[in-house]
Design a protein around this motif. Structure first.
Motif, PDB file in Angstrom:
ATOM      1  N   UNK A 155       1.860  -3.956  10.745  1.00 52.50           N
ATOM      2  CA  UNK A 155       2.894  -3.599  11.720  1.00 52.50           C
ATOM      3  C   UNK A 155       3.990  -2.714  11.136  1.00 52.50           C
ATOM      4  N   UNK A 156       4.157  -2.722   9.819  1.00 52.18           N
ATOM      5  CA  UNK A 156       5.202  -1.896   9.207  1.00 52.18           C
ATOM      6  C   UNK A 156       4.644  -0.658   8.493  1.00 52.18           C
ATOM      7  N   UNK A 157       3.353  -0.373   8.673  1.00 54.21           N
ATOM      8  CA  UNK A 157       2.775   0.834   8.065  1.00 54.21           C
ATOM      9  C   UNK A 157       3.374   2.055   8.759  1.00 54.21           C
ATOM     10  N   UNK A 158       3.617   3.111   8.071  1.00 49.27           N
ATOM     11  CA  UNK A 158       3.273   3.396   6.687  1.00 49.27           C
ATOM     12  C   UNK A 158       4.331   2.966   5.672  1.00 49.27           C
ATOM     13  N   UNK A 159       5.464   2.425   6.137  1.00 50.41           N
ATOM     14  CA  UNK A 159       6.536   2.029   5.217  1.00 50.41           C
ATOM     15  C   UNK A 159       6.076   0.933   4.267  1.00 50.41           C
ATOM     16  N   UNK A 160       5.407  -0.083   4.808  1.00 49.57           N
ATOM     17  CA  UNK A 160       4.912  -1.208   4.022  1.00 49.57           C
ATOM     18  C   UNK A 160       3.433  -1.388   4.308  1.00 49.57           C
ATOM     19  N   UNK A 161       2.711  -1.798   3.292  1.00 52.33           N
ATOM     20  CA  UNK A 161       1.276  -2.025   3.444  1.00 52.33           C
ATOM     21  C   UNK A 161       0.959  -3.508   3.305  1.00 52.33           C
ATOM     22  N   UNK A 172      13.653  -3.849  -1.730  1.00 56.07           N
ATOM     23  CA  UNK A 172      12.590  -2.946  -2.153  1.00 56.07           C
ATOM     24  C   UNK A 172      11.280  -3.694  -2.139  1.00 56.07           C
ATOM     25  N   UNK A 173      10.192  -2.965  -2.375  1.00 51.58           N
ATOM     26  CA  UNK A 173       8.877  -3.587  -2.364  1.00 51.58           C
ATOM     27  C   UNK A 173       8.203  -3.398  -3.712  1.00 51.58           C
ATOM     28  N   UNK A 174       7.310  -4.305  -4.001  1.00 48.56           N
ATOM     29  CA  UNK A 174       6.432  -4.181  -5.158  1.00 48.56           C
ATOM     30  C   UNK A 174       5.046  -3.912  -4.597  1.00 48.56           C
ATOM     31  N   UNK A 175       4.430  -2.805  -5.005  1.00 51.07           N
ATOM     32  CA  UNK A 175       3.101  -2.515  -4.477  1.00 51.07           C
ATOM     33  C   UNK A 175       2.071  -3.387  -5.188  1.00 51.07           C
ATOM     34  N   UNK A 176       0.818  -3.229  -4.832  1.00 46.83           N
ATOM     35  CA  UNK A 176      -0.236  -4.093  -5.394  1.00 46.83           C
ATOM     36  C   UNK A 176      -0.338  -3.996  -6.909  1.00 46.83           C
TER      37      UNK A 176
END
Length: 109
Positions: free
Chosen positions: A15-21, A92-96
């Motif tokens: 639901x938050x793509x492309x900002x968050x995956x 902020x986010x941490x990616x995979x």
């Protein structure tokens, strides 16, 4: 002992793509007042934890939320939420791969 001001929350869904995956890990600040444009984590009575962007604050203080993905369900589908349902604002986010990524700047409501 004082409760932590930071919380880690895993993003589920698109639901938050492309900002968050799906699978991103958010670092969430549990203090302060979120504003329109902020990405927040909130408790929804039927859906559990949700990650959405605040698009509007109503006169009663209720929050209208929306996902960045044009196909996501927003407040028109899930209803507005009360401010006390917000657990915090994503910093902020941490990616995979564990790399920190800043969230895009706040959008104009």
């Amino acid at each position: 002992m004082r409760p932590s001001m930071l919380r880690l929350v895993r993003v589920r869904g698109s639901s938050m793509a492309p900002t968050l995956e799906d699978g991103d890990l958010l670092v969430v600040l549990t203090r302060g007042r979120p504003r329109p444009g902020d990405v927040v984590v909130a408790r929804h009575r039927d859906l559990g934890l949700i990650v959405k962007r605040i698009i509007r604050i109503g006169a009663s203080g209720s929050l209208a939320l929306a996902g960045d993905n044009l196909l996501s369900v927003d407040s028109a589908g899930i209803g507005r939420i009360r401010p006390d349902a917000v657990l915090g604002r994503a910093l902020f986010r941490l990616d995979r791969g564990g790399r920190p990524r800043l969230l895009p700047p706040r959008r104009s409501p």
